[in-house]
Design a protein around this motif. Structure first.
Motif, PDB file in Angstrom:
ATOM      1  N   ALA A  44       0.822  -1.219   0.000  1.00 53.13           N
ATOM      2  CA  ALA A  44       0.000   0.000   0.000  1.00 53.13           C
ATOM      3  C   ALA A  44       0.848   1.259   0.000  1.00 53.13           C
ATOM      4  O   ALA A  44       0.449   2.272  -0.584  1.00 53.13           O
ATOM      5  N   ARG A  45       2.016   1.217   0.633  1.00 51.23           N
ATOM      6  CA  ARG A  45       2.770   2.466   0.819  1.00 51.23           C
ATOM      7  C   ARG A  45       4.196   2.449   0.264  1.00 51.23           C
ATOM      8  O   ARG A  45       4.718   3.488  -0.137  1.00 51.23           O
ATOM      9  N   TYR A  46       4.836   1.288   0.251  1.00 46.80           N
ATOM     10  CA  TYR A  46       6.269   1.258  -0.057  1.00 46.80           C
ATOM     11  C   TYR A  46       6.631   0.251  -1.130  1.00 46.80           C
ATOM     12  O   TYR A  46       7.777  -0.198  -1.202  1.00 46.80           O
ATOM     13  N   GLU A  47       5.687  -0.118  -1.978  1.00 42.49           N
ATOM     14  CA  GLU A  47       5.921  -1.143  -2.980  1.00 42.49           C
ATOM     15  C   GLU A  47       7.117  -0.790  -3.850  1.00 42.49           C
ATOM     16  O   GLU A  47       7.242   0.323  -4.345  1.00 42.49           O
ATOM     17  N   GLY A  48       8.015  -1.776  -4.021  1.00 43.42           N
ATOM     18  CA  GLY A  48       9.202  -1.593  -4.841  1.00 43.42           C
ATOM     19  C   GLY A  48      10.404  -1.047  -4.094  1.00 43.42           C
ATOM     20  O   GLY A  48      11.519  -1.062  -4.614  1.00 43.42           O
ATOM     21  N   GLN A  49      10.218  -0.530  -2.880  1.00 40.54           N
ATOM     22  CA  GLN A  49      11.328   0.043  -2.125  1.00 40.54           C
ATOM     23  C   GLN A  49      12.070  -1.046  -1.351  1.00 40.54           C
ATOM     24  O   GLN A  49      11.518  -2.080  -0.999  1.00 40.54           O
ATOM     25  N   ARG A  50      13.354  -0.799  -1.062  1.00 43.84           N
ATOM     26  CA  ARG A  50      14.185  -1.780  -0.373  1.00 43.84           C
ATOM     27  C   ARG A  50      14.137  -1.623   1.144  1.00 43.84           C
ATOM     28  O   ARG A  50      14.709  -2.424   1.867  1.00 43.84           O
ATOM     29  N   LYS A  51      13.497  -0.571   1.616  1.00 39.74           N
ATOM     30  CA  LYS A  51      13.385  -0.357   3.063  1.00 39.74           C
ATOM     31  C   LYS A  51      11.927  -0.182   3.438  1.00 39.74           C
ATOM     32  O   LYS A  51      11.111   0.269   2.640  1.00 39.74           O
ATOM     33  N   ILE A  52      11.641  -0.541   4.698  1.00 39.01           N
ATOM     34  CA  ILE A  52      10.281  -0.375   5.200  1.00 39.01           C
ATOM     35  C   ILE A  52      10.356   0.121   6.640  1.00 39.01           C
ATOM     36  O   ILE A  52      11.105  -0.447   7.455  1.00 39.01           O
ATOM     37  N   PRO A  53       9.631   1.185   6.990  1.00 39.01           N
ATOM     38  CA  PRO A  53       9.636   1.656   8.368  1.00 39.01           C
ATOM     39  C   PRO A  53       8.664   0.831   9.210  1.00 39.01           C
ATOM     40  O   PRO A  53       7.595   0.429   8.744  1.00 39.01           O
ATOM     41  N   CYS A  54       9.040   0.569  10.458  1.00 46.29           N
ATOM     42  CA  CYS A  54       8.162  -0.188  11.360  1.00 46.29           C
ATOM     43  C   CYS A  54       6.877   0.590  11.574  1.00 46.29           C
ATOM     44  O   CYS A  54       6.915   1.797  11.852  1.00 46.29           O
ATOM     45  N   PRO A  55       5.707  -0.066  11.477  1.00 44.26           N
ATOM     46  CA  PRO A  55       4.438   0.623  11.694  1.00 44.26           C
ATOM     47  C   PRO A  55       4.290   1.178  13.113  1.00 44.26           C
ATOM     48  O   PRO A  55       3.464   2.058  13.341  1.00 44.26           O
ATOM     49  N   VAL A  56       5.106   0.698  14.034  1.00 44.17           N
ATOM     50  CA  VAL A  56       4.989   1.132  15.426  1.00 44.17           C
ATOM     51  C   VAL A  56       6.044   2.183  15.770  1.00 44.17           C
ATOM     52  O   VAL A  56       5.726   3.296  16.182  1.00 44.17           O
ATOM     53  N   CYS A  57       7.326   1.870  15.587  1.00 45.03           N
ATOM     54  CA  CYS A  57       8.400   2.763  16.037  1.00 45.03           C
ATOM     55  C   CYS A  57       9.054   3.543  14.907  1.00 45.03           C
ATOM     56  O   CYS A  57       9.917   4.393  15.160  1.00 45.03           O
ATOM     57  N   ARG A  58       8.715   3.236  13.623  1.00 48.54           N
ATOM     58  CA  ARG A  58       9.217   3.913  12.426  1.00 48.54           C
ATOM     59  C   ARG A  58      10.688   3.615  12.119  1.00 48.54           C
ATOM     60  O   ARG A  58      11.246   4.196  11.199  1.00 48.54           O
ATOM     61  N   ARG A  59      11.335   2.754  12.893  1.00 47.64           N
ATOM     62  CA  ARG A  59      12.714   2.377  12.569  1.00 47.64           C
ATOM     63  C   ARG A  59      12.713   1.561  11.281  1.00 47.64           C
ATOM     64  O   ARG A  59      11.855   0.692  11.092  1.00 47.64           O
ATOM     65  N   GLU A  60      13.671   1.851  10.403  1.00 50.71           N
ATOM     66  CA  GLU A  60      13.676   1.218   9.093  1.00 50.71           C
ATOM     67  C   GLU A  60      14.359  -0.149   9.118  1.00 50.71           C
ATOM     68  O   GLU A  60      15.336  -0.356   9.845  1.00 50.71           O
TER      69      GLU A  60
END
Length: 581
Positions: A44-60
């Motif tokens: 939904a938000r980061y398709e194709g990207q190599r990093k993802i932020p945690c939905p809780v703490c935002r750490r990648e």
């Protein structure tokens, strides 16, 4: 058991779907989420990207090649979920047999009275001699173990309490800072709006006043046009009447009547034929608006009600000394307005500065031992004339008697002998601060008018072959000679705009500059071309070309405004003066 399950169950739920974990994937921050939930979140938000932020703490978290599917599965958490799910199903039966938990499963009938610290589990008496024998294992009585480890945890509480208080304080500080920032934002936005409102009001006022001035001008000139048209109409009607009368008499009158009226008609026609048509002044139709250059002063602009044109009013090339006519100017390099009605010319080839009237009458000579490059005047009670003559010093003369008053260097005295300089240009600010352009060190230096003490040394990007200062904005104009460009800089030397002058589309050498409220005036000529290609161009303070006010000059160098507003040009072997007409 039921109470414990109720307490632990919320910790086994995914923060995305709020249900128990299903094949949980663990991120680098140790937070886990259902694989399906993470897939939906990523797509939904980061398709194709190599990093993802945690939905809780935002750490990648850096994702593997297979993205979410490639993340490690939290099998430990899966086991706990499965275990809890199983426990929930048998919670009642487990509660009924909870007392059996204190009994040893390996040694029937034995109660777990001890705690093995080595294995971190409860054991019975038989276990102490079978599977948990000393010295490899160390065990203590379960009550003592409870007291010991409760105290161990209790001892850790102060640090946690302190950390919690620090975090709470940090949170409070951040909240207060955010609140203060919000207040400052509100205050700043209001200040911007208030200032903008005042500027709009001032602009509206200037607009209203200028439009009113234009309308009054229109009324006045329309009145002049109306009076002209009325006079012409009367003249037209008179001629038409006389013409018709003469035709009627010729066609209808008898010889006796015609000859009787002829003298009167002839005199009238001759009188009317001698009257020339009334003419209007073509300048009356001129009106123009020049936008203001200084936005900070909210200067909307200037209304020009008369067309401006420059015409040469004087040119002279020789100077008298007593009754004797001396040599013509030999390479007049610079010119400046001296005392009222006078100019000073740097007569380079004759090793002198010549003082003469604006009409060319000789008023004095300052002999020099070397060639003068540049001259400038300080118009104060002392009336000083500044001269550069190829040395490392600026020479200061008294314009009242042409005597040398003082000379000063453009760098500290202890550095004069060991530093190479090439002093080319002079300018004076409205507060009498002296500017000296050094093309060797690529700087202009600023000096006190009283003793020549150094105030500032300003680096420049263009060789300061000629300098000028705009008194209205304190901008400094730097003419770069054979670099074929002119920089307009602020008082710190930062370039605001650059002019690339051209004649017939071809770059030219840039020479003298001067400024007035209408902008920049620049002398230029085409190098290695037949003499007579020199121009004087007019630009606004933002470097936009406005007009060519003179052309056909031999080799124009320094230029200046006289005390009467004429433009004086040092044109190699002559001085040319231009008037606005």
């Amino acid at each position: 058991m039921a109470t414990a399950l109720k307490k632990i169950s919320p910790h086994l739920e995914c923060d995305i779907c709020q249900e128990k974990y299903k094949r949980p994937k663990v991120l680098d921050c140790q937070h886990s989420f259902c694989e399906t939930c993470l897939e939906q979140y990523y797509n939904a938000r980061y398709e194709g990207q190599r990093k993802i932020p945690c939905p809780v703490c935002r750490r990648e978290t850096v994702l593997p090649e297979t993205r979410i599917h490639g993340l490690k599965t939290n099998f430990h958490l899966m086991g706990i979920v499965e275990e809890v799910s199983l426990q929930e199903k048998v919670a009642r039966s487990v509660e009924q047999t909870s007392s059996d938990q204190s009994k040893c499963q390996k040694h029937k009938g034995e109660v777990k009275w001890f705690y093995c610290e080595t294995c971190e589990e409860l054991i019975c008496r038989a276990c102490t001699v079978v599977d948990h024998r000393e010295p490899k294992h160390h065990y203590i009585e379960s009550g003592e173990a409870t007291r010991k480890y409760k105290q161990s945890l209790t001892d850790m509480f102060p640090d946690f309490t302190t950390d919690i208080k620090r975090l709470e304080q940090s949170l409070a500080t951040s909240s207060q800072a955010k609140q203060k920032f919000t207040q400052n934002v509100t205050k700043t936005v209001k200040a911007v709006k208030d200032k903008a409102d005042k500027m709009r009001a001032e602009i509206t006022t200037q607009e209203t006043e200028m439009i009113e001035e234009i309308k009054l001008l229109q009324q006045d000139r329309n009145r002049t046009y109306d009076e002209h048209q009325k006079a012409v109409t009367m003249m037209l009607q008179s001629k038409e009447h006389s013409f018709r009368t003469a035709q009627d008499v010729i066609n209808t009158a008898s010889d006796t009547d015609f000859l009787s009226l002829y003298p009167i008609i002839s005199k009238d026609l001759k009188s009317l034929n001698s009257q020339n048509p009334l003419q209007t002044d073509p300048k009356l139709s001129y009106v123009s608006f020049t936008p203001g250059q200084r936005i900070g002063d909210i200067n909307l602009g200037k209304l020009e009600v008369e067309a401006v044109e420059w015409k040469m009013c004087h040119t002279f090339c020789k100077a008298k000394k007593g009754l004797r006519l001396v040599k013509e100017f030999h390479r007049a390099f610079d010119v400046t307005a001296a005392q009222p009605g006078e100019i000073a010319v740097a007569d380079y080839g004759n090793n002198r500065v010549v003082i003469c009237s604006n009409e060319g009458q000789h008023r004095g000579t300052i002999p020099l031992t070397s060639d003068p490059w540049a001259v400038a005047a300080i118009h104060s009670s002392e009336q000083r004339l500044l001269v550069l003559d190829g040395s490392k010093y600026v020479k200061v003369f008294n314009m009242k008697d042409n005597n040398l008053v003082v000379q000063f260097p453009t760098l500290p005295k202890n550095l004069v002998d060991e530093t190479q300089v090439d002093l080319w240009s002079l300018a004076v600010k409205k507060n009498s601060t002296i500017l000296v352009g050094d093309t060797k060190r690529m700087v202009w230096t600023e000096h006190r008018p009283t003793d020549g003490g150094i105030v500032h040394t300003i680096p420049v990007q263009t060789p300061p072959c000629y300098l000028a200062v705009d008194d209205g904005t304190d901008r400094v104009v730097i003419s770069g000679g054979d670099t074929k460009k002119v920089d307009v800089a602020d008082s710190k030397g930062s370039t605001i705009c650059t002019i690339h002058p051209a004649i017939n589309g071809k770059p030219v050498w840039c020479r003298g500059v001067c400024c007035d409220s209408s902008g920049i005036y620049l002398a230029m000529y085409m190098y290695q071309v037949v003499p007579g290609t020199g121009h004087i161009h007019h630009y606004d303070l933002d470097g936009r070309f406005l007009d060519c006010l003179a052309q056909g000059l031999h080799d124009p160098r320094g230029i200046t405004f006289t005390s009467e507003g004429q433009l004086a040009v040092a044109d190699m072997h002559s001085i040319k003066l231009y008037n606005k007409v």
